[in-house]
Design a protein around this motif. Structure first.
Motif, mmCIF file in Angstrom:
data_model
loop_
_atom_site.group_PDB
_atom_site.id
_atom_site.type_symbol
_atom_site.label_atom_id
_atom_site.label_comp_id
_atom_site.label_asym_id
_atom_site.label_seq_id
_atom_site.Cartn_x
_atom_site.Cartn_y
_atom_site.Cartn_z
ATOM 1 N N PRO A 82 -74.502 37.100 -31.410
ATOM 2 C CA PRO A 82 -74.283 38.049 -30.306
ATOM 3 C C PRO A 82 -73.593 37.446 -29.088
ATOM 4 O O PRO A 82 -72.843 38.137 -28.396
ATOM 5 N N ASP A 83 -73.830 36.170 -28.829
ATOM 6 C CA ASP A 83 -73.187 35.527 -27.678
ATOM 7 C C ASP A 83 -71.679 35.393 -27.857
ATOM 8 O O ASP A 83 -70.951 35.146 -26.886
ATOM 9 N N LEU A 84 -71.210 35.551 -29.095
ATOM 10 C CA LEU A 84 -69.782 35.383 -29.388
ATOM 11 C C LEU A 84 -69.093 36.708 -29.735
ATOM 12 O O LEU A 84 -67.924 36.706 -30.113
ATOM 13 N N HIS A 85 -69.798 37.810 -29.605
ATOM 14 C CA HIS A 85 -69.204 39.095 -29.975
ATOM 15 C C HIS A 85 -67.955 39.405 -29.155
ATOM 16 O O HIS A 85 -66.920 39.814 -29.692
ATOM 17 N N GLY A 86 -68.049 39.225 -27.848
ATOM 18 C CA GLY A 86 -66.898 39.500 -26.991
ATOM 19 C C GLY A 86 -65.735 38.575 -27.307
ATOM 20 O O GLY A 86 -64.587 39.013 -27.444
ATOM 21 N N TYR A 87 -66.031 37.295 -27.426
ATOM 22 C CA TYR A 87 -64.998 36.304 -27.743
ATOM 23 C C TYR A 87 -64.327 36.627 -29.074
ATOM 24 O O TYR A 87 -63.090 36.598 -29.193
ATOM 25 N N THR A 88 -65.133 36.956 -30.071
ATOM 26 C CA THR A 88 -64.603 37.182 -31.414
ATOM 27 C C THR A 88 -63.761 38.446 -31.496
ATOM 28 O O THR A 88 -62.693 38.451 -32.127
ATOM 29 N N VAL A 89 -64.212 39.520 -30.868
ATOM 30 C CA VAL A 89 -63.444 40.764 -30.944
ATOM 31 C C VAL A 89 -62.096 40.604 -30.247
ATOM 32 O O VAL A 89 -61.072 41.144 -30.699
ATOM 33 N N ARG A 90 -62.061 39.827 -29.182
ATOM 34 C CA ARG A 90 -60.778 39.588 -28.506
ATOM 35 C C ARG A 90 -59.873 38.686 -29.346
ATOM 36 O O ARG A 90 -58.656 38.904 -29.426
ATOM 37 N N ALA A 91 -60.466 37.685 -29.976
ATOM 38 C CA ALA A 91 -59.682 36.795 -30.839
ATOM 39 C C ALA A 91 -59.091 37.567 -32.016
ATOM 40 O O ALA A 91 -57.932 37.356 -32.408
ATOM 41 N N LEU A 92 -59.871 38.473 -32.575
ATOM 42 C CA LEU A 92 -59.393 39.274 -33.705
ATOM 43 C C LEU A 92 -58.315 40.262 -33.271
ATOM 44 O O LEU A 92 -57.350 40.504 -34.006
ATOM 45 N N ASP A 142 -63.800 43.489 -21.316
ATOM 46 C CA ASP A 142 -63.749 42.026 -21.172
ATOM 47 C C ASP A 142 -65.135 41.426 -20.950
ATOM 48 O O ASP A 142 -65.291 40.445 -20.213
ATOM 49 N N ASN A 143 -66.138 41.987 -21.583
ATOM 50 C CA ASN A 143 -67.493 41.453 -21.448
ATOM 51 C C ASN A 143 -67.662 40.199 -22.300
ATOM 52 O O ASN A 143 -67.027 40.045 -23.335
ATOM 53 N N GLY A 144 -68.555 39.324 -21.858
ATOM 54 C CA GLY A 144 -68.851 38.118 -22.621
ATOM 55 C C GLY A 144 -67.720 37.120 -22.658
ATOM 56 O O GLY A 144 -67.579 36.366 -23.624
ATOM 57 N N MET A 145 -66.910 37.076 -21.600
ATOM 58 C CA MET A 145 -65.785 36.134 -21.552
ATOM 59 C C MET A 145 -66.290 34.695 -21.505
ATOM 60 O O MET A 145 -67.209 34.369 -20.753
ATOM 61 N N LEU A 146 -65.685 33.839 -22.314
ATOM 62 C CA LEU A 146 -65.990 32.415 -22.278
ATOM 63 C C LEU A 146 -64.955 31.706 -21.402
ATOM 64 O O LEU A 146 -63.840 32.197 -21.218
ATOM 65 N N GLU A 147 -65.319 30.535 -20.899
ATOM 66 C CA GLU A 147 -64.415 29.805 -20.009
ATOM 67 C C GLU A 147 -63.100 29.450 -20.680
ATOM 68 O O GLU A 147 -62.053 29.375 -20.036
#
Length: 218
Positions: free
Chosen positions: A119-129, A160-165
């Protein structure tokens, strides 16, 4: 001989890693496959990142007859030795983007499970995909995983929720998200599975994006 040596002195054989990697790129199929076997035996948690990087980079140049074996081996290595989930996801997206049409169904099915359990990577992953889809749309499996992920986490993509640095900002509207599904449904090369996944995803996000309900029902 190297196979036998590996059981006796794996550290010594590790010194020949570069040579073995070059053999993966050989034009003779039997040498390529034997080199892949050796790579698998050499792999450990300490060298998985550089070795996987080399193999994934070679995907772009590999002959079609060898690509299936290579993608299967990369998947096996990444699944077994991944040090963290984000690295696993990143490597699998690279494989799907480069050679997704050679990946078996169970591989992208497992990737979806891994994504859903992070779950902590959902935002990152959906943007990457979403990004990957715009550069590798000809690869059916990256399209399927992207469709599923956007269908589940479109709100994270749009807001843009869950953005990583480590991420670059990306602007995606509700309409952009819907376009992913509509394109898949209308695209002549999309197969029945992909189109069905797109329709289901479109229905899912219609409840979260009221402005899209007309598209979902059309």
């Amino acid at each position: 001989m190297l196979m036998r040596a590996l059981t006796v002195d794996s550290i010594a054989v590790q010194r020949h890693r570069a040579t073995i990697l070059e053999c993966v790129k050989d034009s003779v199929a039997s040498i390529q496959r034997r080199a892949l076997e050796l790579i698998n035996l050499l792999m450990n948690v300490n060298n998985v990142k550089p070795l996987a990087k080399e193999l994934i980079e070679y995907l772009e140049l590999s002959e079609q007859d060898f690509t299936g074996d290579l993608t299967a081996k990369i998947y096996s290595i990444v699944e077994k030795f991944a040090p963290e989930k984000i690295w696993y996801i990143d490597q699998m997206l690279k494989v799907l983007s480069e050679a997704g049409n050679y990946v078996k169904d169970d591989v992208w099915h497992v990737l979806i499970v891994v994504i859903s359990n992070a779950p902590d990577l959902h935002g990152y992953t959906v943007r990457a995909l979403y990004r990957a889809l715009h550069t590798s749309s000809e690869q059916e499996t990256i399209e399927r995983v992207a469709i599923w992920c956007i269908g589940e986490y479109a709100d994270l993509l749009v807001n843009d929720n869950g953005m990583l640095e480590l991420e670059e900002p990306i602007t995606v509207t509700e309409s952009d998200a819907v376009d992913v599904f509509e394109t898949a449904v209308k695209h002549h090369s999309s197969d029945v599975t992909t189109k069905a996944m797109a329709l289901i995803a479109l229905l899912k996000i219609s409840s979260r994006f009221p402005s899209c309900s007309e598209n979902a029902n059309s």
